[in-house]
Design a protein around this motif. Structure first.
Motif, PDB file in Angstrom:
ATOM      1  N   SER A  12     105.393  28.129  45.396  1.00 51.62           N
ATOM      2  CA  SER A  12     106.002  28.559  44.129  1.00 51.62           C
ATOM      3  C   SER A  12     106.595  27.375  43.358  1.00 51.62           C
ATOM      4  CB  SER A  12     107.051  29.638  44.374  1.00 51.62           C
ATOM      5  OG  SER A  12     107.968  29.148  45.299  1.00 51.62           O
ATOM      6  N   GLU A  13     107.096  26.331  44.080  1.00 45.91           N
ATOM      7  CA  GLU A  13     107.663  25.172  43.334  1.00 45.91           C
ATOM      8  C   GLU A  13     106.574  24.493  42.509  1.00 45.91           C
ATOM      9  OE1 GLU A  13     108.524  26.071  46.936  1.00 45.91           O
ATOM     10  OE2 GLU A  13     107.794  24.029  47.195  1.00 45.91           O
ATOM     11  N   SER A  16     105.889  26.668  39.479  1.00 46.62           N
ATOM     12  CA  SER A  16     106.978  26.552  38.494  1.00 46.62           C
ATOM     13  C   SER A  16     106.931  25.196  37.796  1.00 46.62           C
ATOM     14  CB  SER A  16     108.341  26.698  39.174  1.00 46.62           C
ATOM     15  OG  SER A  16     108.406  27.930  39.807  1.00 46.62           O
ATOM     16  N   LEU A  17     106.632  24.166  38.573  1.00 48.87           N
ATOM     17  CA  LEU A  17     106.554  22.823  37.985  1.00 48.87           C
ATOM     18  C   LEU A  17     105.466  22.778  36.911  1.00 48.87           C
ATOM     19  CD1 LEU A  17     107.393  19.816  38.129  1.00 48.87           C
ATOM     20  CD2 LEU A  17     105.691  19.522  39.914  1.00 48.87           C
ATOM     21  N   LEU A  22     110.361  24.415  36.137  1.00 48.16           N
ATOM     22  CA  LEU A  22     111.104  23.697  37.168  1.00 48.16           C
ATOM     23  C   LEU A  22     111.054  22.211  36.824  1.00 48.16           C
ATOM     24  CD1 LEU A  22     112.380  23.862  40.131  1.00 48.16           C
ATOM     25  CD2 LEU A  22     110.112  23.182  40.887  1.00 48.16           C
ATOM     26  N   HIS A  24     111.024  18.493  37.202  1.00 47.12           N
ATOM     27  CA  HIS A  24     110.703  17.729  38.396  1.00 47.12           C
ATOM     28  C   HIS A  24     111.880  16.836  38.756  1.00 47.12           C
ATOM     29  CE1 HIS A  24     108.554  13.997  40.035  1.00 47.12           C
ATOM     30  NE2 HIS A  24     108.965  14.749  41.013  1.00 47.12           N
ATOM     31  N   SER A  25     112.443  17.066  39.977  1.00 40.00           N
ATOM     32  CA  SER A  25     113.684  16.385  40.334  1.00 40.00           C
ATOM     33  C   SER A  25     113.511  14.871  40.447  1.00 40.00           C
ATOM     34  CB  SER A  25     114.212  16.946  41.647  1.00 40.00           C
ATOM     35  OG  SER A  25     113.212  16.799  42.629  1.00 40.00           O
TER      36      SER A  25
END
Ligand code: OAD
Length: 266
Positions: A12-13, A16-17, A22, A24-25
């Motif tokens: 899911s990440e 979402s990205l 999401l 991106h960290s």
């Protein structure tokens, strides 16, 4: 159901990205899909489902006795220009007979859904453009283009049945395919644009490439070192697999359309 036919599940990440929900960290470069920068590096595996053999499997029949280096180098051309011309004439005909596959079309679709998408390809078959991709960097040239080996002038027409290598109408030099051979430099502008795209992207896809030929193979590492998320899609593990954030093993013509569907609910 055999393991290789199981539908792929995408984390899911990653979904979402790619949707842009999401940030991106690693880089926090983008805040929405509109600002997401993607790069995809493709290799011969992407064209395999169109019926083209991958580079290292291409030599069959008459050509099976040769190593790739024996057919794709300036030394080989100097040694036996007719042999090399005939090998490329054979490959050119093979390319003319094929069409893009679902993987090529999924990449063309992806380009429409994010603000910046650069497709860097090592393939010389032109199938990405045929499928509708626009921002394409051809690192190894294009097999349909023919140019003079001496003065670089491109040839529009030539006689393939002359029994010898056709000559440049301008200077009389031998004609050759406009592809990059082992030991030759890559087209500078294309390579610089590819390096810049890799260094500044949020997500880098490496698709259908064995990742052993430089400098293309180093692009994924350049992207990773600058904080991009690296996603590999390949029929089998490669030297990049342990370094990738996500690796999906299977056919790109199946995985890519599934990914586009999963992200954009198509
Ligand atoms: P290769 O033939 O080295 O590798 C093809 C890759 O595609 C392999 O890793 C396969 O596992 C994978 N593959 C095969 N079928 C696939 C499929 N349906 N879906 C996904 N992956 C699949 O081809 P390249 O990596 O493109 O350069 O080779 C790079 C360069 O090596 C070529 O451009 C050529 C050669 O030297 C020059 O001629 C300058």
């Amino acid at each position: 159901m055999p393991a290789d036919q199981r539908p792929v599940t995408f984390p899911s990440e990653l979904i979402s990205l790619l949707r842009g929900t999401l940030p991106h960290s690693g880089t926090l470069r983008h805040h929405s899909a509109q600002a997401l920068k993607l790069v995809a590096l493709t290799g011969a595996g992407v064209s395999q489902e169109s019926g083209l053999r991958t580079f290292r499997d291409a030599q069959v029949g008459l050509w099976a006795q040769y190593k790739p280096e024996d057919l794709a180098s300036p030394q080989a051309f100097r040694r036996d220009p007719k042999l090399i011309w005939d090998w490329y004439a054979w490959r050119r005909e093979a390319v003319k007979a094929v069409r893009p596959n679902a993987g090529h079309y999924a990449l063309a679709d992806l380009e429409k859904r994010v603000s910046e998408f650069t497709l860097v390809t090592q393939n010389v078959d032109g199938l990405h453009r045929m499928a509708g991709s626009n921002n394409v960097l051809e690192l190894h040239g294009n097999i349909q283009r023919v140019r003079c080996s001496e003065c670089y002038t491109f040839a529009e027409t030539w006689d393939d049945d002359a029994g010898s290598v056709p000559l440049c109408k301008l200077c009389g030099g031998l004609l050759r395919p406009d592809v990059v051979w082992f030991g030759e430099a890559l087209p500078r502008e294309q390579l610089e644009a590819a390096v810049e795209a890799a260094r500044t992207c949020d997500v880098f896809f490496s698709i259908g490439t064995s990742g052993v030929v430089q400098p293309a193979a180093s692009l994924a590492h350049a992207a990773r070192n600058r904080g991009a998320v690296v996603v590999e899609i390949n029929a089998e593990p490669t030297p990049l697999t342990p370094k990738a954030n996500y690796a999906f093993h299977g056919k790109s013509g199946e995985i890519l359309p599934e990914l586009v569907k999963a992200v954009w609910n198509l």
